[in-house]
Write a protein that holds these residues in place. Structure first.
Motif, short mmCIF file in Angstrom:
data_model
loop_
_atom_site.label_atom_id
_atom_site.label_comp_id
_atom_site.label_asym_id
_atom_site.label_seq_id
_atom_site.Cartn_x
_atom_site.Cartn_y
_atom_site.Cartn_z
N ILE A 201 -13.06 9.94 -12.32
CA ILE A 201 -13.28 8.57 -11.83
C ILE A 201 -12.33 8.28 -10.67
CG2 ILE A 201 -13.20 6.12 -12.44
CD1 ILE A 201 -13.88 6.96 -15.30
N ARG A 202 -12.89 7.78 -9.58
CA ARG A 202 -12.11 7.46 -8.39
C ARG A 202 -12.47 6.07 -7.88
NH1 ARG A 202 -10.25 11.50 -10.00
NH2 ARG A 202 -9.74 13.44 -8.90
N GLN A 203 -11.49 5.43 -7.27
CA GLN A 203 -11.76 4.21 -6.54
C GLN A 203 -11.86 4.57 -5.06
OE1 GLN A 203 -8.59 1.36 -6.38
NE2 GLN A 203 -9.88 -0.29 -5.62
N HIS A 204 -12.93 4.18 -4.44
CA HIS A 204 -13.13 4.53 -3.03
C HIS A 204 -12.56 3.40 -2.16
CE1 HIS A 204 -15.57 7.90 -4.29
NE2 HIS A 204 -16.30 7.08 -5.06
N ALA A 205 -11.35 3.60 -1.71
CA ALA A 205 -10.66 2.58 -0.92
C ALA A 205 -9.57 3.24 -0.10
CB ALA A 205 -10.06 1.51 -1.83
N ARG A 206 -9.01 2.48 0.83
CA ARG A 206 -7.90 2.97 1.65
C ARG A 206 -6.57 2.61 0.98
NH1 ARG A 206 -9.35 0.12 7.20
NH2 ARG A 206 -9.75 -1.53 5.66
N LEU A 207 -5.56 3.41 1.27
CA LEU A 207 -4.24 3.17 0.69
C LEU A 207 -3.52 2.08 1.49
CD1 LEU A 207 -2.10 3.98 -1.39
CD2 LEU A 207 -1.28 5.68 0.27
N ASP A 208 -3.08 1.06 0.80
CA ASP A 208 -2.38 -0.07 1.41
C ASP A 208 -0.88 0.24 1.46
OD1 ASP A 208 -1.43 -2.52 2.27
OD2 ASP A 208 -1.81 -3.54 0.36
N LEU A 209 -0.46 0.95 2.51
CA LEU A 209 0.96 1.34 2.62
C LEU A 209 1.85 0.13 2.86
CD1 LEU A 209 0.78 4.64 4.71
CD2 LEU A 209 1.41 4.37 2.30
N LEU A 210 1.37 -0.85 3.65
CA LEU A 210 2.16 -2.05 3.90
C LEU A 210 2.42 -2.79 2.59
CD1 LEU A 210 3.50 -4.12 5.75
CD2 LEU A 210 1.25 -5.20 6.05
N GLY A 211 1.38 -2.91 1.78
CA GLY A 211 1.55 -3.58 0.49
C GLY A 211 2.53 -2.85 -0.40
N ALA A 212 2.48 -1.51 -0.38
CA ALA A 212 3.39 -0.71 -1.21
C ALA A 212 4.84 -0.94 -0.78
CB ALA A 212 3.03 0.77 -1.09
N ILE A 213 5.07 -1.00 0.53
CA ILE A 213 6.43 -1.21 1.04
C ILE A 213 6.93 -2.61 0.70
CG2 ILE A 213 7.83 -1.39 3.13
CD1 ILE A 213 6.00 0.79 4.34
N GLY A 258 -4.01 -10.93 -0.30
CA GLY A 258 -5.11 -11.87 -0.28
C GLY A 258 -6.01 -11.72 0.93
N LYS A 259 -5.52 -11.04 1.98
CA LYS A 259 -6.29 -10.92 3.21
C LYS A 259 -6.94 -9.56 3.39
CE LYS A 259 -3.57 -14.33 5.81
NZ LYS A 259 -2.74 -14.56 7.03
N LEU A 260 -6.42 -8.53 2.71
CA LEU A 260 -6.95 -7.17 2.88
C LEU A 260 -8.17 -6.93 1.99
CD1 LEU A 260 -3.64 -5.09 2.97
CD2 LEU A 260 -5.05 -5.79 4.91
N SER A 261 -9.08 -6.11 2.48
CA SER A 261 -10.26 -5.75 1.67
C SER A 261 -9.90 -4.71 0.60
CB SER A 261 -11.37 -5.19 2.57
OG SER A 261 -10.90 -4.06 3.30
N ASP A 262 -8.88 -3.89 0.86
CA ASP A 262 -8.44 -2.87 -0.10
C ASP A 262 -6.94 -3.00 -0.35
OD1 ASP A 262 -10.98 -1.65 -0.31
OD2 ASP A 262 -10.63 -0.58 1.58
#
Length: 509
Positions: A201-213, A258-262
């Motif tokens: 099972i995978r989620q198809h999305a981009r990695l939010d590096l800014l959010g992680a930081i 709240g603004k990002l799609s992923d």
């Protein structure tokens, strides 16, 4: 894809019952997670020896660095697990923690020891990665029992851990506990590699590096500020800078999410009552565990001759008679949840509430009576039972509320709370104890103690009452959970959504 009521793929050409491979897989995961649990016991018991060897008064960093790094990386690891595979990230964490144990074992200075302890904090993420993986690859009928046993343990290491710890420290020195952890993690990681399947099972999305930081740095700032506020002073510039900076960064993460799609973690998921109050209850029950586990060795190892109204002068190995029942009843609590939830459909929220009540009474009784060995053992068993019920209820609640595609990233927030509360609660307790409840001795006794700080009986009373109040918080959070949890639906595009049936389950409309 068709999903069962637990949110796992419908039965296919895989085992639909317990097999030798599944048993070994679960056993490996359980033992690995028990290494996380006994880390608290080992460090709490070895702390006086470590502080004396490195001539440091900053012993709190041994726990803070472990929890701080674990909390910082948990959201990122959860997202990576949903994107690239839960077993892959679990193995990265296990072998990374083994490397941290190696660094700790050979550390020539205290600062390098802290670096090793921080790396070992990757074990924090193993908790939510494990039950997320079990959900995906174990047969549906085995999931409730498997995740309950995984999160509360089987006692194979946890119960004899105090005896092992005392034997290692008394016989081979404090470094032996790190060598023990290194060998155990290397073996268990290898077993997991060869016996546990990877989730498809995978989620198809981009990695939010800014959010992680933003989120990782924000959590780090708050934890550092809280951990060192008592030393630096709560009004000190450095303390305020870390606290305010951490809060600002977490706020910035909320805005960006709240603004990002992923986003790293979808805010709509966290707004649901079923998720929000689950992670809050998880933080509280783990906070109770962290504080109680830290206080217990200090209480029983204090020399009785000091006349403080508590203490039995126990050796490192002697603390086992008090700690082993705690571990045993934690296991019993987990098995109870697994059987009741998996076999007769009991509500995990009721299990969580029962755990809070048991742990709360155990802490309350200990607060008012901690001068009798038998009573401390009995009260510790109550706390252990509550811990086991609470630990096992958390993954079962999240399995009900969140679909497989978002399981690891959402559970990572529970992992953050499970790290932050045990880090913050001892700081609060010891701040109160250090400010108002330190024992005063004649100079000759103070010299004999080597400068070690001792607390009055009332100091321990207050500390255990803080733990009891936290258990009440867990109970309130459990009671606030909806009686019927509707699992979040994931549209075909992979973006989480709250449908009309779920809106009543939201914390914020």
């Amino acid at each position: 894809m068709v999903f069962t009521s637990f949110g796992v793929p419908a039965p296919g050409p895989v085992e639909q019952r317990w097999t030798p491979r599944l048993v070994i897989s679960l056993l490996s995961i359980v033992l690995m997670l028990e290494m996380l649990a006994i880390s608290y016991i080992m460090i709490a018991t070895a702390l006086p020896y470590i502080a004396k060897h490195y001539q440091t008064t900053q012993g709190a960093w041994l726990l803070t660095a472990f929890l701080l790094f674990g909390a910082m990386v948990a959201p990122l690891l959860g997202k990576l697990a949903d994107l690239y595979g839960k077993r892959l990230m679990l193995l990265v964490c296990v072998f990374g923690a083994a490397l941290g144990s190696l660094v700790s074992a050979v550390a020539p200075t205290y600062s390098i020891l802290i670096v090793g302890r921080a790396l070992t904090g990757l074990l924090v993420a193993c908790l939510f990665l494990s039950y997320s993986l079990i959900r995906d690859v174990f047969p549906p009928k085995t999931i409730a029992l498997a995740v309950s046993i995984a999160t509360s343990g089987m006692g194979i290491i946890a119960i004899p851990a105090p005896f092992i710890t005392g034997w290692l420290i008394d016989g081979f020195g404090f470094r032996s506990i790190f060598w023990f952890t290194l060998i155990a993690l290397a073996v268990l990681g290898t077993l997991i590699l060869f016996t546990t399947q990877e989730s498809t099972i995978r989620q198809h999305a981009r990695l939010d590096l800014l959010g992680a930081i933003l989120l990782g740095a924000g959590i780090a700032g708050v934890l550092v500020g809280v951990s060192f506020g008592p030393t630096w002073g709560w009004a000190a510039t450095s303390t305020l800078a870390y606290l305010i900076g951490g809060v600002v960064l977490i706020g910035a993460w909320l805005v960006s999410a709240g603004k990002l799609s992923d986003p790293l973690i979808d805010i709509k998921v966290l707004r649901r009552r079923s998720v929000a109050f689950t992670v809050l209850a998880a933080g509280c029950i783990y906070g109770v565990s962290g504080l109680y586990t830290m206080l217990l060795p200090m209480l029983v190892m204090t020399p009785k001759e000091l006349g403080l109204g508590y203490g039995f002068g126990s050796t490192a190995e002697g603390t086992a008679i008090f700690q082993a029942p705690l571990g045993l009843f934690t296991v019993i609590g987990g098995v109870i949840v697994g059987v009741l939830v998996g076999r007769i459909g009991a509500k995990p929220r009721i299990m969580m509430a029962a755990g809070a009540v048991s742990a709360g009474f155990g802490c309350l009784f200990t607060a008012f009576s901690h001068d009798d060995k038998l009573l401390i053992i009995v009260f510790g068993a109550l706390v252990g039972l509550g811990m086991g019920l609470g630990y096992a209820a958390v993954p079962n609640l999240l399995i009900e509320a969140v679909p497989p595609q978002l399981q690891a990233s959402t559970a990572s927030i529970a992992g953050v709370f499970q790290s932050v509360f045990p880090a913050v609660l001892p700081v609060i307790a010891f701040t109160v104890m250090n400010n108002s409840f330190t024992a005063v001795f004649p100079p000759e006794i103070t010299k004999m103690l080597g400068g070690a700080v001792m607390y009055t009986s009332d100091g321990f009373k207050i500390a255990y009452l803080i733990a009891a109040v936290t258990a009440v918080g867990c109970l309130l959070a459990a009671l606030a959970l909806p009686s019927r949890i509707t699992q979040l639906q994931v549209p075909s595009d992979g973006a989480p959504a709250v449908d009309e049936a779920d809106r009543e389950d939201a914390v914020v409309a």
